[in-house]
Design a protein around this motif. Structure first.
Motif, PDB file in Angstrom:
ATOM      1  N   ILE A  22      12.224  -9.749  69.050  1.00 35.37           N
ATOM      2  CA  ILE A  22      10.905  -9.883  68.714  1.00 35.37           C
ATOM      3  C   ILE A  22      10.514  -9.412  67.286  1.00 35.37           C
ATOM      4  O   ILE A  22      10.919  -8.263  67.017  1.00 35.37           O
ATOM      5  CB  ILE A  22      10.091  -9.338  69.971  1.00 35.37           C
ATOM      6  CG1 ILE A  22      10.062  -9.992  71.136  1.00 35.37           C
ATOM      7  CG2 ILE A  22       8.475  -9.460  69.084  1.00 35.37           C
ATOM      8  CD1 ILE A  22       9.578 -11.248  71.270  1.00 35.37           C
ATOM      9  N   GLY A  23      10.104  -9.992  66.398  1.00 39.13           N
ATOM     10  CA  GLY A  23       9.568  -9.666  65.173  1.00 39.13           C
ATOM     11  C   GLY A  23       8.041  -9.552  64.928  1.00 39.13           C
ATOM     12  O   GLY A  23       7.641 -10.256  65.370  1.00 39.13           O
ATOM     13  N   TRP A  24       7.887  -8.833  63.875  1.00 34.38           N
ATOM     14  CA  TRP A  24       6.716  -8.724  63.184  1.00 34.38           C
ATOM     15  C   TRP A  24       6.723  -9.623  61.818  1.00 34.38           C
ATOM     16  O   TRP A  24       7.564  -9.227  61.176  1.00 34.38           O
ATOM     17  CB  TRP A  24       6.045  -7.329  63.192  1.00 34.38           C
ATOM     18  CG  TRP A  24       5.459  -6.921  64.321  1.00 34.38           C
ATOM     19  CD1 TRP A  24       5.962  -6.070  65.327  1.00 34.38           C
ATOM     20  CD2 TRP A  24       4.198  -7.289  64.727  1.00 34.38           C
ATOM     21  NE1 TRP A  24       5.358  -5.692  66.300  1.00 34.38           N
ATOM     22  CE2 TRP A  24       4.116  -6.418  66.035  1.00 34.38           C
ATOM     23  CE3 TRP A  24       3.254  -8.020  64.651  1.00 34.38           C
ATOM     24  CZ2 TRP A  24       3.053  -6.373  67.045  1.00 34.38           C
ATOM     25  CZ3 TRP A  24       1.956  -7.952  65.499  1.00 34.38           C
ATOM     26  CH2 TRP A  24       2.058  -7.138  66.672  1.00 34.38           C
ATOM     27  N   PHE A  25       5.882 -10.608  61.716  1.00 33.63           N
ATOM     28  CA  PHE A  25       5.890 -11.115  60.348  1.00 33.63           C
ATOM     29  C   PHE A  25       4.377 -11.148  59.737  1.00 33.63           C
ATOM     30  O   PHE A  25       3.422 -10.861  60.622  1.00 33.63           O
ATOM     31  CB  PHE A  25       6.277 -12.787  60.717  1.00 33.63           C
ATOM     32  CG  PHE A  25       7.540 -12.914  61.231  1.00 33.63           C
ATOM     33  CD1 PHE A  25       7.774 -12.912  62.693  1.00 33.63           C
ATOM     34  CD2 PHE A  25       8.677 -13.178  60.380  1.00 33.63           C
ATOM     35  CE1 PHE A  25       9.050 -12.988  63.316  1.00 33.63           C
ATOM     36  CE2 PHE A  25       9.969 -13.691  61.086  1.00 33.63           C
ATOM     37  CZ  PHE A  25      10.211 -13.280  62.147  1.00 33.63           C
ATOM     38  N   ARG A  26       4.391 -11.335  58.438  1.00 34.64           N
ATOM     39  CA  ARG A  26       3.047 -11.146  57.887  1.00 34.64           C
ATOM     40  C   ARG A  26       2.883 -12.470  56.892  1.00 34.64           C
ATOM     41  O   ARG A  26       3.664 -12.939  56.098  1.00 34.64           O
ATOM     42  CB  ARG A  26       2.908  -9.979  57.272  1.00 34.64           C
ATOM     43  CG  ARG A  26       3.758  -9.318  56.206  1.00 34.64           C
ATOM     44  CD  ARG A  26       3.420  -8.042  55.891  1.00 34.64           C
ATOM     45  NE  ARG A  26       4.149  -7.488  54.728  1.00 34.64           N
ATOM     46  CZ  ARG A  26       4.220  -6.329  54.071  1.00 34.64           C
ATOM     47  NH1 ARG A  26       3.336  -5.463  54.642  1.00 34.64           N
ATOM     48  NH2 ARG A  26       4.780  -5.951  52.998  1.00 34.64           N
ATOM     49  N   GLN A  27       1.551 -12.620  56.449  1.00 37.11           N
ATOM     50  CA  GLN A  27       1.232 -13.601  55.680  1.00 37.11           C
ATOM     51  C   GLN A  27       0.168 -12.962  54.822  1.00 37.11           C
ATOM     52  O   GLN A  27      -1.060 -13.106  55.225  1.00 37.11           O
ATOM     53  CB  GLN A  27       0.858 -15.045  56.258  1.00 37.11           C
ATOM     54  CG  GLN A  27       0.848 -16.071  55.249  1.00 37.11           C
ATOM     55  CD  GLN A  27       1.035 -17.617  55.671  1.00 37.11           C
ATOM     56  OE1 GLN A  27       0.808 -17.780  56.805  1.00 37.11           O
ATOM     57  NE2 GLN A  27       1.195 -18.380  54.651  1.00 37.11           N
ATOM     58  N   ALA A  28       0.150 -12.829  53.646  1.00 38.80           N
ATOM     59  CA  ALA A  28      -0.801 -12.359  52.661  1.00 38.80           C
ATOM     60  C   ALA A  28      -1.347 -13.504  52.065  1.00 38.80           C
ATOM     61  O   ALA A  28      -0.991 -14.594  51.991  1.00 38.80           O
ATOM     62  CB  ALA A  28      -0.330 -11.477  51.702  1.00 38.80           C
ATOM     63  N   PRO A  29      -2.746 -13.394  51.876  1.00 40.46           N
ATOM     64  CA  PRO A  29      -3.643 -14.314  50.907  1.00 40.46           C
ATOM     65  C   PRO A  29      -2.709 -15.011  49.799  1.00 40.46           C
ATOM     66  O   PRO A  29      -2.477 -14.329  49.109  1.00 40.46           O
ATOM     67  CB  PRO A  29      -4.801 -13.773  50.713  1.00 40.46           C
ATOM     68  CG  PRO A  29      -5.052 -12.816  51.421  1.00 40.46           C
ATOM     69  CD  PRO A  29      -3.695 -12.124  51.827  1.00 40.46           C
ATOM     70  N   GLY A  30      -2.538 -16.468  49.992  1.00 41.84           N
ATOM     71  CA  GLY A  30      -1.788 -16.961  48.843  1.00 41.84           C
ATOM     72  C   GLY A  30      -0.400 -16.884  48.654  1.00 41.84           C
ATOM     73  O   GLY A  30       0.408 -17.128  47.672  1.00 41.84           O
ATOM     74  N   LYS A  31       0.125 -16.357  49.442  1.00 40.49           N
ATOM     75  CA  LYS A  31       1.668 -15.903  49.777  1.00 40.49           C
ATOM     76  C   LYS A  31       2.288 -16.512  51.056  1.00 40.49           C
ATOM     77  O   LYS A  31       1.636 -17.123  52.093  1.00 40.49           O
ATOM     78  CB  LYS A  31       2.065 -14.355  49.725  1.00 40.49           C
ATOM     79  CG  LYS A  31       1.498 -13.864  48.402  1.00 40.49           C
ATOM     80  CD  LYS A  31       2.052 -12.575  48.382  1.00 40.49           C
ATOM     81  CE  LYS A  31       1.679 -11.794  47.174  1.00 40.49           C
ATOM     82  NZ  LYS A  31       1.950 -10.424  47.014  1.00 40.49           N
ATOM     83  N   GLU A  32       3.638 -16.884  50.690  1.00 36.68           N
ATOM     84  CA  GLU A  32       4.181 -17.484  52.001  1.00 36.68           C
ATOM     85  C   GLU A  32       4.535 -16.241  53.168  1.00 36.68           C
ATOM     86  O   GLU A  32       4.373 -15.081  52.763  1.00 36.68           O
ATOM     87  CB  GLU A  32       5.673 -17.682  51.529  1.00 36.68           C
ATOM     88  CG  GLU A  32       5.650 -18.846  50.861  1.00 36.68           C
ATOM     89  CD  GLU A  32       6.937 -19.747  50.376  1.00 36.68           C
ATOM     90  OE1 GLU A  32       7.139 -20.654  49.766  1.00 36.68           O
ATOM     91  OE2 GLU A  32       8.060 -18.863  50.950  1.00 36.68           O
ATOM     92  N   ARG A  33       4.727 -16.752  54.174  1.00 37.03           N
ATOM     93  CA  ARG A  33       4.916 -15.780  55.629  1.00 37.03           C
ATOM     94  C   ARG A  33       6.267 -15.139  55.062  1.00 37.03           C
ATOM     95  O   ARG A  33       7.342 -15.822  54.761  1.00 37.03           O
ATOM     96  CB  ARG A  33       4.949 -16.539  56.895  1.00 37.03           C
ATOM     97  CG  ARG A  33       4.937 -15.757  57.933  1.00 37.03           C
ATOM     98  CD  ARG A  33       4.603 -16.690  59.102  1.00 37.03           C
ATOM     99  NE  ARG A  33       3.200 -17.395  59.230  1.00 37.03           N
ATOM    100  CZ  ARG A  33       2.981 -18.295  59.958  1.00 37.03           C
ATOM    101  NH1 ARG A  33       3.718 -18.580  60.945  1.00 37.03           N
ATOM    102  NH2 ARG A  33       1.590 -18.782  60.015  1.00 37.03           N
ATOM    103  N   GLU A  34       6.313 -14.063  55.628  1.00 37.95           N
ATOM    104  CA  GLU A  34       7.540 -13.034  55.665  1.00 37.95           C
ATOM    105  C   GLU A  34       7.705 -12.175  56.648  1.00 37.95           C
ATOM    106  O   GLU A  34       6.855 -11.576  57.262  1.00 37.95           O
ATOM    107  CB  GLU A  34       7.388 -12.325  54.028  1.00 37.95           C
ATOM    108  CG  GLU A  34       6.334 -11.379  54.252  1.00 37.95           C
ATOM    109  CD  GLU A  34       6.528 -10.288  52.963  1.00 37.95           C
ATOM    110  OE1 GLU A  34       7.174 -10.409  52.124  1.00 37.95           O
ATOM    111  OE2 GLU A  34       5.569  -9.335  52.950  1.00 37.95           O
ATOM    112  N   GLY A  35       9.124 -11.747  56.840  1.00 41.50           N
ATOM    113  CA  GLY A  35       9.567 -10.899  57.722  1.00 41.50           C
ATOM    114  C   GLY A  35       9.215  -9.553  57.612  1.00 41.50           C
ATOM    115  O   GLY A  35       9.816  -9.231  56.647  1.00 41.50           O
ATOM    116  N   ALA A  36       8.781  -8.704  58.320  1.00 36.31           N
ATOM    117  CA  ALA A  36       8.465  -7.251  58.126  1.00 36.31           C
ATOM    118  C   ALA A  36       9.447  -6.432  58.960  1.00 36.31           C
ATOM    119  O   ALA A  36       9.981  -5.702  58.465  1.00 36.31           O
ATOM    120  CB  ALA A  36       6.864  -6.877  58.415  1.00 36.31           C
TER     121      ALA A  36
END
Length: 127
Positions: A34-48
């Motif tokens: 299981i992973g945590w991913f994040r998506q900031a405004p105006g950016k692509e989703r990325e793995g954390a």
């Protein structure tokens, strides 16, 4: 099908901390990394971060290494399996919607099936 639920987001000042939680029925949860991913405004989703099904292997993006800690509750007390993301020393650049999902490709977003992306939980870091 694995259904995940994220919680724990909020608004904090720079330098603050939050703990995110990801829950799913244990019967379907235990076999997945299981992973945590994040998506900031105006950016692509990325793995954390990503944790293996056993909890023994953990990966972190360079941008969060040393500040974020992923963990997995493998006790059988709860009905749900849980994965946590402890986030310390938060910075404005950590502001994003955070999602939990299976991470068959580690921190790579591509291998995650579209069906696993839920609504996420918002994290906002500002002074």
């Amino acid at each position: 099908q694995l259904q995940l639920a994220e919680s724990g987001g909020g608004s904090v000042q720079p330098g603050g901390s939050l703990r995110l939680s990801c829950a799913a029925p244990r019967s379907t949860f235990e076999g997945y990394a299981i992973g945590w991913f994040r998506q900031a405004p105006g950016k692509e989703r990325e793995g954390a971060s990503c944790i293996s099904s056993s909890g023994g292997n953990k990966n972190y993006a360079e941008s969060v290494k040393g500040r974020f800690t992923i963990s997995r509750d493998r006790s059988r007390v709860r009905a749900n399996g849980m994965v946590y993301l402890q986030m310390n020393s938060l910075q404005p650049e950590d502001t994003a919607i955070y999602y939990c999902a299976p991470c068959p490709g580690g921190l790579e977003v591509g291998p995650v099936a579209e069906e696993y992306w839920g609504q996420g939980t918002q994290v906002t870091v500002s002074a």
